[in-house]
Design a protein around this motif. Structure first.
Motif, PDB file in Angstrom:
ATOM      1  N   GLU A   1       0.783  -1.240   0.059  1.00 34.69           N
ATOM      2  CA  GLU A   1       0.097   0.077  -0.016  1.00 34.69           C
ATOM      3  C   GLU A   1       0.888   1.304   0.220  1.00 34.69           C
ATOM      4  O   GLU A   1       0.582   2.246  -0.673  1.00 34.69           O
ATOM      5  N   GLY A   2       1.844   1.298   0.883  1.00 39.64           N
ATOM      6  CA  GLY A   2       2.795   2.370   0.941  1.00 39.64           C
ATOM      7  C   GLY A   2       3.559   2.778  -0.503  1.00 39.64           C
ATOM      8  O   GLY A   2       3.980   3.608  -1.030  1.00 39.64           O
ATOM      9  N   TYR A   3       3.930   1.300  -1.101  1.00 37.27           N
ATOM     10  CA  TYR A   3       4.535   1.300  -2.369  1.00 37.27           C
ATOM     11  C   TYR A   3       3.689   1.882  -3.349  1.00 37.27           C
ATOM     12  O   TYR A   3       3.963   2.888  -4.234  1.00 37.27           O
ATOM     13  N   GLU A   4       2.529   1.621  -3.515  1.00 36.30           N
ATOM     14  CA  GLU A   4       1.624   2.225  -4.534  1.00 36.30           C
ATOM     15  C   GLU A   4       1.620   3.606  -4.175  1.00 36.30           C
ATOM     16  O   GLU A   4       1.550   4.470  -5.320  1.00 36.30           O
ATOM     17  N   MET A   5       1.553   4.034  -3.091  1.00 33.60           N
ATOM     18  CA  MET A   5       1.150   5.619  -2.792  1.00 33.60           C
ATOM     19  C   MET A   5       2.461   6.198  -3.260  1.00 33.60           C
ATOM     20  O   MET A   5       2.404   7.352  -3.988  1.00 33.60           O
ATOM     21  N   ARG A   6       3.636   5.716  -3.106  1.00 35.47           N
ATOM     22  CA  ARG A   6       5.021   6.512  -3.569  1.00 35.47           C
ATOM     23  C   ARG A   6       5.069   6.390  -5.164  1.00 35.47           C
ATOM     24  O   ARG A   6       5.587   7.149  -5.494  1.00 35.47           O
ATOM     25  N   ILE A   7       4.819   5.383  -5.812  1.00 33.58           N
ATOM     26  CA  ILE A   7       4.795   5.284  -7.025  1.00 33.58           C
ATOM     27  C   ILE A   7       3.919   6.184  -7.613  1.00 33.58           C
ATOM     28  O   ILE A   7       4.521   7.085  -8.686  1.00 33.58           O
ATOM     29  N   ARG A   8       2.741   6.558  -7.204  1.00 29.62           N
ATOM     30  CA  ARG A   8       1.865   7.565  -7.656  1.00 29.62           C
ATOM     31  C   ARG A   8       2.564   8.993  -7.768  1.00 29.62           C
ATOM     32  O   ARG A   8       2.424   9.826  -8.451  1.00 29.62           O
ATOM     33  N   GLN A   9       3.305   9.217  -6.446  1.00 25.13           N
ATOM     34  CA  GLN A   9       3.923  10.695  -6.125  1.00 25.13           C
ATOM     35  C   GLN A   9       5.056  10.601  -7.115  1.00 25.13           C
ATOM     36  O   GLN A   9       5.364  11.967  -7.564  1.00 25.13           O
ATOM     37  N   ILE A  10       5.848   9.618  -7.335  1.00 24.98           N
ATOM     38  CA  ILE A  10       6.744   9.599  -8.378  1.00 24.98           C
ATOM     39  C   ILE A  10       6.326  10.160  -9.767  1.00 24.98           C
ATOM     40  O   ILE A  10       6.891  10.827 -10.441  1.00 24.98           O
ATOM     41  N   PHE A  11       5.455   9.334 -10.268  1.00 20.97           N
ATOM     42  CA  PHE A  11       4.596   9.909 -11.487  1.00 20.97           C
ATOM     43  C   PHE A  11       4.196  10.946 -11.532  1.00 20.97           C
ATOM     44  O   PHE A  11       4.400  11.874 -12.297  1.00 20.97           O
ATOM     45  N   ASP A  12       3.611  11.503 -10.601  1.00 22.11           N
ATOM     46  CA  ASP A  12       3.071  13.127 -10.349  1.00 22.11           C
ATOM     47  C   ASP A  12       3.951  13.823 -10.253  1.00 22.11           C
ATOM     48  O   ASP A  12       4.034  14.999 -11.081  1.00 22.11           O
ATOM     49  N   LYS A  13       5.212  13.597  -9.546  1.00 22.45           N
ATOM     50  CA  LYS A  13       6.365  14.614  -9.661  1.00 22.45           C
ATOM     51  C   LYS A  13       6.947  14.843 -11.132  1.00 22.45           C
ATOM     52  O   LYS A  13       7.399  15.913 -11.633  1.00 22.45           O
TER      53      LYS A  13
END
Length: 297
Positions: free
Chosen positions: A192-204
């Protein structure tokens, strides 16, 4: 019964993690090398597409290099479509992520799959500028911080295409932190944390450059060489790759590139001496898969 399965699983994965960290640290270990004059007996027979009728000097040099090293320097099967795709445009490609981007395990010391992409795309012509920001041991939280570095942010802002490998070290972190009482639920929770951070990477990345095309390269089961018959490892890696693919599909300009299937080949050794990273053959297959996705999108 479930309790005993968890116990057995904990013992097996704990053993794998101990072996992993004995073989390497995440940041400082010296990369495996081989004698440059060592004869390479195993060639990439599945990718031998040399045209015997072509006697151009360039192809003769390539054939000589392959014969001397045992390794084709470029993905010849995809070369024609690659040339057509990149020849009419100047392209900047930024590769960022973990050891798979850095090319750890490539015994030829030529940059792993990113190096093969560079040699294939720029075969005789500098049609693409490829910049490698791979860093061994990187997890998603660390990559997020690196995206704030001025140099990396500027290169991404100027890029046409971004390649990412990330996630395997997030799994390894779970294994290391829970080594004495490891159960499958630990990986489910961390995902779940990994999924959140992947989205943050994409968004950045998109905030830095809304026009760039982003490709997230999936990862394989790093324990496969040690525990080939333990399906739990495959289930964990498969679940994380599926999550990555699903998130990538939420974005218009992001594509997930699967590679897990490439490393299920049993007739060819695709792993380096550490039994965790790909060797040249493994990276060759990765480069071939990445080119396929880039040139057909």
């Amino acid at each position: 019964m479930k309790k005993y399965v968890y116990i057995a699983f904990s013992i097996l994965i704990a053993g794998a993690v101990i072996i992993y960290f004995m073989l390497q640290s995440t940041e400082t270990i010296t990369e495996p090398t081989t004698d440059p004059e060592q004869d390479i007996e195993q060639e990439l027979e599945d990718h031998d597409t040399e045209d015997e009728s072509d006697t151009s000097e360039e192809n003769q040099e390539q054939a000589e290099e392959t014969e001397q090293t045992g390794f084709p320097p470029i993905v010849s099967g995809a070369l024609q479509s690659t040339i057509g795709f990149f020849s009419n445009q100047e392209t900047k490609i930024v590769a960022i992520g973990d050891s798979l981007t850095q090319g750890v395990g490539d015994e030829t010391e030529q940059g792993g799959y990113v190096g093969i992409l560079d040699r294939t795309i720029n075969d005789g012509l500098q049609t693409a500028d490829i910049i490698n920001f791979g860093k061994r041991g990187n997890r998603t939280d660390q990559l997020l911080k690196r995206l704030d570095q001025e140099e990396i942010a500027q290169e991404i802002a100027d890029s046409d295409l971004v390649l990412i490998t990330i996630g395997a070290n997030d799994i390894m972190k779970v294994a290391r932190e829970n080594i004495m009482h490891l159960v499958i639920d630990d990986f489910v929770a961390e995902k779940e944390g990994y999924e959140m951070r992947i989205r943050q990477i994409f968004d950045k990345i998109i905030a830095l450059n809304p026009e760039t095309d982003i490709y997230l390269v999936g990862f394989y089961n790093p324990f496969k060489q040690y525990f080939k018959d333990i399906k739990e490892f495959d289930l964990i890696v498969g679940a994380w790759n599926t999550a990555s693919s699903n998130i990538a599909n939420e974005y218009e300009n992001i594509t997930f590139i699967p590679t897990e299937d490439l490393f299920t080949v049993t007739t060819t050794n695709l792993f380096a001496d550490d039994n965790f990273h790909p060797n040249y053959e493994g990276y060759y297959l990765m480069a071939e898969r990445v080119l396929e996705y880039i040139t057909t999108r």
